[in-house]
Design an enzyme around this catalytic site. Structure first.
Site, PDB file in Angstrom:
ATOM      1  N   LYS A   8       0.687  -1.119  -0.055  1.00 38.06           N
ATOM      2  CA  LYS A   8       0.063   0.069   0.212  1.00 38.06           C
ATOM      3  C   LYS A   8       0.856   1.361  -0.031  1.00 38.06           C
ATOM      4  O   LYS A   8       2.231   1.272   0.173  1.00 38.06           O
ATOM      5  CB  LYS A   8      -1.007  -0.068   1.279  1.00 38.06           C
ATOM      6  CG  LYS A   8      -1.771  -1.150   1.321  1.00 38.06           C
ATOM      7  CD  LYS A   8      -2.860  -1.248   2.258  1.00 38.06           C
ATOM      8  CE  LYS A   8      -3.943  -2.193   2.232  1.00 38.06           C
ATOM      9  NZ  LYS A   8      -4.646  -2.192   3.338  1.00 38.06           N
ATOM     10  N   ARG A  25       2.529  -6.493   8.952  1.00 35.65           N
ATOM     11  CA  ARG A  25       1.824  -5.328   9.119  1.00 35.65           C
ATOM     12  C   ARG A  25       2.226  -4.874  10.604  1.00 35.65           C
ATOM     13  O   ARG A  25       2.137  -3.549  10.792  1.00 35.65           O
ATOM     14  CB  ARG A  25       0.223  -5.726   9.433  1.00 35.65           C
ATOM     15  CG  ARG A  25      -0.362  -5.845   7.931  1.00 35.65           C
ATOM     16  CD  ARG A  25      -1.751  -6.352   7.930  1.00 35.65           C
ATOM     17  NE  ARG A  25      -2.534  -6.274   6.771  1.00 35.65           N
ATOM     18  CZ  ARG A  25      -3.640  -6.911   6.706  1.00 35.65           C
ATOM     19  NH1 ARG A  25      -4.402  -7.749   7.627  1.00 35.65           N
ATOM     20  NH2 ARG A  25      -4.190  -6.829   5.242  1.00 35.65           N
ATOM     21  N   ASN A  78      -2.093  -0.133   7.071  1.00 31.72           N
ATOM     22  CA  ASN A  78      -1.536  -1.337   7.522  1.00 31.72           C
ATOM     23  C   ASN A  78      -0.770  -1.912   6.584  1.00 31.72           C
ATOM     24  O   ASN A  78      -0.335  -3.172   6.536  1.00 31.72           O
ATOM     25  CB  ASN A  78      -2.660  -2.286   7.970  1.00 31.72           C
ATOM     26  CG  ASN A  78      -3.746  -2.450   6.831  1.00 31.72           C
ATOM     27  OD1 ASN A  78      -3.457  -2.212   5.358  1.00 31.72           O
ATOM     28  ND2 ASN A  78      -4.866  -3.436   7.023  1.00 31.72           N
ATOM     29  N   HIS A 134      -1.908  -5.836   1.639  1.00 38.56           N
ATOM     30  CA  HIS A 134      -3.288  -6.350   1.514  1.00 38.56           C
ATOM     31  C   HIS A 134      -3.031  -7.827   1.000  1.00 38.56           C
ATOM     32  O   HIS A 134      -2.173  -7.938   0.381  1.00 38.56           O
ATOM     33  CB  HIS A 134      -4.148  -5.618   0.351  1.00 38.56           C
ATOM     34  CG  HIS A 134      -5.297  -6.522  -0.301  1.00 38.56           C
ATOM     35  ND1 HIS A 134      -6.466  -6.252   0.395  1.00 38.56           N
ATOM     36  CD2 HIS A 134      -5.324  -7.209  -0.995  1.00 38.56           C
ATOM     37  CE1 HIS A 134      -7.332  -7.059  -0.233  1.00 38.56           C
ATOM     38  NE2 HIS A 134      -6.593  -7.741  -1.386  1.00 38.56           N
TER      39      HIS A 134
END
Length: 209
Positions: free
Chosen positions: A19, A113, A123, A126
């Site tokens: 992310k 994470r 976090n 994914h």
């Protein structure tokens, strides 16, 4: 060969996303992925629009987190990876850990994470929730993907030794006995007639000797 006799050990695919909050650690994370036994089949760095993020997280539509989630996921570039290995979905989920990075740090301090994330929203990573979710998500990120479970090396080796090699050896033996003018065509015809996955149809009386 009846399908029920095929060794059912499959290599799964799952989607991983690095992310925006962890994109600067992409190389480090990918190195960890490879050391964890995954193969990276596809990799793509992209910057999604809020609308694209909304489509990707359509199952979250209507929840309080949806606006913040789409805003965060469209705030910068991401890295999408198609990962493959046995039990890929479950294994990747176990590696990245719980959704909330703060809680992950308390209960699963070794997970990714806990290491790279900072909150419930930010976090870092994914992972697909299921095989069917992985199928949809991989096709979303890589439009030309065909998602089918493929046999592991062990299953493929078992299949070859049990079904392919004996049939091929028999065919080559018959080829040497017959010495046809066109050996390639003869062997191809013989293999079609003696395909072990198809039932044999006999004309007349079956030889039981």
């Amino acid at each position: 060969m009846n399908q029920s006799t095929y060794p059912r050990i499959f290599v799964e695919r799952t989607l991983a996303i690095i992310k925006p909050d962890a994109i600067d650690k992409a190389e480090e994370i990918e190195d960890f992925v490879l050391k964890s036994g995954f193969t990276v089949l596809q990799k793509r760095k992209l910057h999604l629009s809020p609308e694209q993020c909304g489509d990707f997280y359509a199952d979250q539509y209507g929840k309080l987190v949806f606006p913040s989630l789409t805003a965060f996921m469209s705030s910068g570039p991401i890295m999408a990876l198609t990962l493959a290995r046995k039990n890929a979905v479950a294994h990747w989920k176990s590696i990245i850990g719980p959704v909330n990075s703060i809680k992950a740090g308390e209960t699963h301090p070794e997970c990714l994470r806990a290491k790279y994330g900072t909150s419930d929203l930010k976090n870092a990573l994914h992972g697909s929730e299921s095989f069917h979710a992985a199928e949809r998500e991989i096709k979303f990120m890589f439009q030309n993907s065909v998602i089918e479970p493929s046999p592991s090396k062990e299953a493929a080796a078992e299949y070859l030794s049990k079904y392919v090699y004996p049939t091929l050896l028999h065919g080559l033996t018959e080829l040497c006995k017959n010495k046809p003018h066109n050996p390639c065509t003869w062997l191809a015809d013989w293999l079609i007639k003696n395909d072990p996955s198809k039932p044999h149809i006999y004309d007349g009386v079956e030889d039981t000797e």
